[in-house]
Design a protein around this motif. Structure first.
Motif, mmCIF file in Angstrom:
data_model
loop_
_atom_site.group_PDB
_atom_site.id
_atom_site.type_symbol
_atom_site.label_atom_id
_atom_site.label_comp_id
_atom_site.label_asym_id
_atom_site.label_seq_id
_atom_site.Cartn_x
_atom_site.Cartn_y
_atom_site.Cartn_z
ATOM 1 N N PHE A 170 0.823 -1.204 0.000
ATOM 2 C CA PHE A 170 0.000 0.000 0.000
ATOM 3 C C PHE A 170 0.863 1.262 0.000
ATOM 4 O O PHE A 170 0.507 2.263 -0.624
ATOM 5 C CB PHE A 170 -0.929 -0.006 1.213
ATOM 6 N N ALA A 171 2.005 1.199 0.706
ATOM 7 C CA ALA A 171 2.908 2.355 0.740
ATOM 8 C C ALA A 171 3.518 2.611 -0.634
ATOM 9 O O ALA A 171 3.663 3.759 -1.065
ATOM 10 C CB ALA A 171 4.000 2.126 1.782
ATOM 11 N N ILE A 172 3.873 1.528 -1.347
ATOM 12 C CA ILE A 172 4.416 1.676 -2.702
ATOM 13 C C ILE A 172 3.395 2.348 -3.605
ATOM 14 O O ILE A 172 3.709 3.275 -4.366
ATOM 15 C CB ILE A 172 4.821 0.298 -3.274
ATOM 16 N N LEU A 173 2.157 1.883 -3.515
ATOM 17 C CA LEU A 173 1.097 2.459 -4.348
ATOM 18 C C LEU A 173 0.849 3.920 -3.992
ATOM 19 O O LEU A 173 0.645 4.767 -4.877
ATOM 20 C CB LEU A 173 -0.192 1.654 -4.190
ATOM 21 N N ALA A 174 0.864 4.249 -2.714
ATOM 22 C CA ALA A 174 0.625 5.630 -2.285
ATOM 23 C C ALA A 174 1.657 6.572 -2.888
ATOM 24 O O ALA A 174 1.319 7.646 -3.400
ATOM 25 C CB ALA A 174 0.652 5.713 -0.755
ATOM 26 N N VAL A 175 2.929 6.173 -2.845
ATOM 27 C CA VAL A 175 3.992 7.021 -3.398
ATOM 28 C C VAL A 175 3.912 7.063 -4.920
ATOM 29 O O VAL A 175 4.181 8.100 -5.539
ATOM 30 C CB VAL A 175 5.370 6.514 -2.919
ATOM 31 N N ALA A 176 3.527 5.937 -5.533
ATOM 32 C CA ALA A 176 3.374 5.919 -6.991
ATOM 33 C C ALA A 176 2.293 6.899 -7.435
ATOM 34 O O ALA A 176 2.380 7.494 -8.522
ATOM 35 C CB ALA A 176 3.022 4.513 -7.460
ATOM 36 N N MET A 177 1.269 7.088 -6.605
ATOM 37 C CA MET A 177 0.198 8.032 -6.940
ATOM 38 C C MET A 177 0.649 9.485 -6.840
ATOM 39 O O MET A 177 -0.035 10.383 -7.341
ATOM 40 C CB MET A 177 -0.996 7.816 -5.996
ATOM 41 N N ILE B 137 5.482 -2.318 -12.218
ATOM 42 C CA ILE B 137 5.506 -2.221 -10.747
ATOM 43 C C ILE B 137 4.130 -1.820 -10.214
ATOM 44 O O ILE B 137 3.628 -2.410 -9.245
ATOM 45 C CB ILE B 137 6.586 -1.214 -10.296
ATOM 46 N N LEU B 138 3.506 -0.848 -10.867
ATOM 47 C CA LEU B 138 2.209 -0.370 -10.378
ATOM 48 C C LEU B 138 1.117 -1.421 -10.568
ATOM 49 O O LEU B 138 0.316 -1.656 -9.660
ATOM 50 C CB LEU B 138 1.826 0.921 -11.103
ATOM 51 N N VAL B 139 1.080 -2.052 -11.733
ATOM 52 C CA VAL B 139 0.058 -3.083 -11.972
ATOM 53 C C VAL B 139 0.274 -4.268 -11.045
ATOM 54 O O VAL B 139 -0.683 -4.839 -10.510
ATOM 55 C CB VAL B 139 0.068 -3.526 -13.450
ATOM 56 N N GLY B 140 1.534 -4.631 -10.820
ATOM 57 C CA GLY B 140 1.814 -5.722 -9.888
ATOM 58 C C GLY B 140 1.363 -5.406 -8.473
ATOM 59 O O GLY B 140 0.788 -6.252 -7.782
ATOM 60 N N THR B 141 1.601 -4.176 -8.059
ATOM 61 C CA THR B 141 1.167 -3.760 -6.719
ATOM 62 C C THR B 141 -0.350 -3.759 -6.612
ATOM 63 O O THR B 141 -0.921 -4.236 -5.620
ATOM 64 C CB THR B 141 1.712 -2.355 -6.409
ATOM 65 N N ILE C 186 -2.947 -6.273 -4.137
ATOM 66 C CA ILE C 186 -3.885 -5.840 -3.093
ATOM 67 C C ILE C 186 -5.323 -5.796 -3.589
ATOM 68 O O ILE C 186 -6.201 -5.281 -2.908
ATOM 69 C CB ILE C 186 -3.469 -4.461 -2.537
ATOM 70 N N GLY C 187 -5.560 -6.336 -4.804
ATOM 71 C CA GLY C 187 -6.935 -6.496 -5.268
ATOM 72 C C GLY C 187 -7.577 -5.267 -5.866
ATOM 73 O O GLY C 187 -8.789 -5.078 -5.738
ATOM 74 N N MET C 188 -6.809 -4.415 -6.563
ATOM 75 C CA MET C 188 -7.369 -3.202 -7.143
ATOM 76 C C MET C 188 -7.693 -3.334 -8.629
ATOM 77 O O MET C 188 -8.179 -2.387 -9.243
ATOM 78 C CB MET C 188 -6.408 -2.026 -6.932
ATOM 79 N N ASP D 162 14.180 6.355 -21.849
ATOM 80 C CA ASP D 162 12.994 7.169 -21.635
ATOM 81 C C ASP D 162 11.798 6.674 -22.439
ATOM 82 O O ASP D 162 10.647 6.871 -22.034
ATOM 83 C CB ASP D 162 13.276 8.630 -22.018
ATOM 84 N N ARG D 163 12.064 6.042 -23.573
ATOM 85 C CA ARG D 163 10.974 5.662 -24.463
ATOM 86 C C ARG D 163 10.180 4.482 -23.930
ATOM 87 O O ARG D 163 8.948 4.497 -23.959
ATOM 88 C CB ARG D 163 11.523 5.347 -25.855
ATOM 89 N N TRP D 164 10.885 3.446 -23.454
ATOM 90 C CA TRP D 164 10.128 2.266 -23.016
ATOM 91 C C TRP D 164 10.626 1.620 -21.728
ATOM 92 O O TRP D 164 9.844 1.018 -20.987
ATOM 93 C CB TRP D 164 10.085 1.212 -24.132
ATOM 94 N N ILE D 165 11.897 1.770 -21.381
ATOM 95 C CA ILE D 165 12.407 1.061 -20.198
ATOM 96 C C ILE D 165 11.784 1.611 -18.916
ATOM 97 O O ILE D 165 11.175 0.870 -18.131
ATOM 98 C CB ILE D 165 13.949 1.142 -20.133
ATOM 99 N N ILE D 166 11.919 2.935 -18.675
ATOM 100 C CA ILE D 166 11.347 3.526 -17.458
ATOM 101 C C ILE D 166 9.822 3.445 -17.463
ATOM 102 O O ILE D 166 9.223 3.021 -16.457
ATOM 103 C CB ILE D 166 11.832 4.986 -17.286
ATOM 104 N N PRO D 167 9.127 3.811 -18.550
ATOM 105 C CA PRO D 167 7.665 3.679 -18.549
ATOM 106 C C PRO D 167 7.186 2.245 -18.349
ATOM 107 O O PRO D 167 6.201 2.010 -17.636
ATOM 108 C CB PRO D 167 7.259 4.203 -19.936
ATOM 109 N N ALA D 168 7.881 1.268 -18.956
ATOM 110 C CA ALA D 168 7.466 -0.131 -18.807
ATOM 111 C C ALA D 168 7.667 -0.615 -17.376
ATOM 112 O O ALA D 168 6.801 -1.292 -16.804
ATOM 113 C CB ALA D 168 8.249 -1.014 -19.778
ATOM 114 N N LEU D 169 8.804 -0.266 -16.778
ATOM 115 C CA LEU D 169 9.047 -0.662 -15.387
ATOM 116 C C LEU D 169 8.027 -0.018 -14.458
ATOM 117 O O LEU D 169 7.528 -0.669 -13.525
ATOM 118 C CB LEU D 169 10.468 -0.262 -14.975
ATOM 119 N N THR D 170 7.722 1.244 -14.702
ATOM 120 C CA THR D 170 6.716 1.936 -13.884
ATOM 121 C C THR D 170 5.372 1.240 -13.973
ATOM 122 O O THR D 170 4.720 0.973 -12.953
ATOM 123 C CB THR D 170 6.577 3.400 -14.343
ATOM 124 N N PHE D 171 4.957 0.907 -15.196
ATOM 125 C CA PHE D 171 3.664 0.249 -15.395
ATOM 126 C C PHE D 171 3.639 -1.138 -14.741
ATOM 127 O O PHE D 171 2.674 -1.500 -14.058
ATOM 128 C CB PHE D 171 3.371 0.140 -16.887
#
Length: 484
Positions: free
Chosen positions: A281-288, A466-470, A474-476, A455-464
């Protein structure tokens, strides 16, 4: 180096009468300011107070009372704590914010850091956090830790630079529209609940007319005090019931009281398993935080003159202050979850005012409200609260988003982020659309092709990922049960 950076702020100030308009005077003030990061900035030497500073300060105080009350109440419900506990903790949180952070950091030490406010999108997740065995202090410390890590690595600025105007605009439109509809519905629900549905109509209709007239005369910065005042007067004149119930007083200030086994939260101090439970939940909060902070900075960019770049909000500094504020507040006993203070920044940007002067006034107003008590009752009364949020936050969000999507190349990205946000939530929508946009699959394809691979795909893909996994953990994600 320009004269504006070599000369002092005081030497470049000119009286109001030497300008053709109030707007020209305010824009000149913005352009000559040069705030010092992590050094002392003094009122009247490095910035001045203006009448317009009262507007964001008032809006921020109203928003603070409401949002912190919502967060603490969301914790209190599953824990079986009383409404008296909620009021007491809100008053304590307002003192923490005002005396330890708002005035000290945003007003004096770093005027480029926006005020540390409240993380509204986390409110629906709080019952899940408690159900998973979470502890409010453990959650606050973990959010502070992850937020500080993001700030130190300058991750917030990086993610903001990778988000195109189309994605930003679509996100603002979604947040503005959803918030606007929810506030109108809540105001009408309140009016129907007291058997006076006509009051809701009268308040909203008068707000529409007032906002249109202020926009016509370029005085939207007055919309919060004027709109809230008109809503209060109309509701009272039409017979809506209202009474003061919060009496003057000072809340408990001792952490040992708030974290006692039989006092305050009645949970004791957190243990290791509490930190493990709240980590996703803390990871998701900071991601937001990134889309939230980005939206607030956009308002400054849209309303400030080009020469005012030195007074723009620094995303990483704001994250650093918010992280420290979260950690300190949680250890002391507060129940707030921190983010950038939107009900301050948006009105301040519209009023063409920098951060520090309004921050000092916000701190003063918060202390007065917390100790006096009675202003808290006015701020949370439905006509005042709903109108303040509509004209001070959600309508400006909607307008700014529409302004950013005027270019046809941005419309496609804006549409996708709105669609994806409605499907899951704004974090999912933002991260997915940022990835698709940077890959050149939607939006401005030339922009995507010009980006380096990182910038084109590595950082955006990792961000996506991590967030989808989180969110999956937690069932979101709709239709998918929690993996943990």
């Amino acid at each position: 180096m320009s004269d504006a950076t070599t000369q002092s702020y005081r030497s470049q100030r000119r009286p109001r009468r030497s300008f053709d308009s109030r707007t020209a005077y305010l824009e000149h003030e913005l352009s000559i300011m040069s705030p010092k990061r992590w050094r002392l900035n003094l009122p009247f030497r490095d910035y001045h107070f203006e009448l317009e500073d009262l507007v964001p300060a008032l809006a921020a105080t109203i928003g603070k009372i409401v949002m912190v009350a919502a967060v603490v109440a969301a914790f209190a419900g599953p824990l079986g704590l009383s409404s008296e506990f909620v009021v007491e903790n809100v008053r304590f949180e307002m003192l923490i914010a005002a005396l330890l952070f708002v005035i000290l950091f945003s007003g004096l030490l770093n005027p480029n850091a926006n005020l540390a406010g409240t993380h509204g999108p986390m409110i629906p997740l709080i019952p899940l956090i408690i159900g998973a065995g979470g502890h409010p202090m453990a959650l606050g410390i973990m959010v502070g830790l992850f937020g500080l890590l993001l700030s130190i690595t300058k991750g917030g600025t990086k993610l903001m630079s990778l988000t195109s105007e189309g994605v930003r605009g679509g996100l603002l439109i979604y947040l503005g529209a959803v918030g606007l509809f929810s506030q109108v519905k809540a105001l009408n629900g309140w009016a129907d609940g007291i058997g006076m549905g006509h009051i809701g109509f009268a308040v909203i209709f008068s707000t529409v007319l007032m906002y249109a007239l202020l926009a016509r005369f370029k005085m939207r910065w007055l919309s919060i005090p004027l709109g809230s005042g008109i809503a209060l007067a109309i509701a009272l004149l039409l017979g809506a019931p209202f009474e003061f119930v919060t009496e003057p007083g000072i809340p408990h200030l001792s952490p040992s009281y708030w974290w006692g086994a039989d006092t305050g939260w009645q949970m004791g101090w957190p243990e290791l398993h509490h930190f493990v439970a709240v980590a996703p939940f803390a990871i998701l909060a900071v991601a937001m935080w990134s889309p939230d902070f980005m939206g607030h900075r956009v308002f400054q960019e849209l309303n400030y003159p080009e020469k005012a770049h030195r007074v723009l909000m620094n995303v990483d500094d704001t994250m650093a202050v918010a992280s420290v504020r979260q950690t300190v507040g949680s250890i002391l006993g507060g129940g707030n979850l921190t983010s950038s203070w939107g009900t301050y920044m948006i009105p301040a940007a519209i009023a063409k005012r920098p951060i520090p002067a309004g921050a000092v006034l916000t701190g003063v107003f918060c202390v007065i409200a917390a100790i006096w008590g009675y202003p808290m009752d006015l701020a949370v009364w439905a006509p005042v609260l709903r109108v303040a949020l509509i004209v001070g936050v959600f309508l400006p969000l909607l307008e700014a988003g529409m302004q950013m999507t005027r270019d046809p190349k941005n419309c496609q990205s804006a549409g996708i982020v709105i669609f994806a946000s409605a499907f899951v939530n704004p974090v999912f929508g933002w991260s997915l659309t940022m990835l698709l946009d940077n890959l050149g699959l939607i939006g401005d394809k030339e922009r995507g092709n010009s980006l380096p691979h990182l910038d084109r795909w590595i950082i955006p893909a990792l961000t996506f990922i991590i967030l989808v996994g989180t969110m999956a953990a937690i069932g979101m994600l709709p239709g998918i049960p929690a993996l943990l």
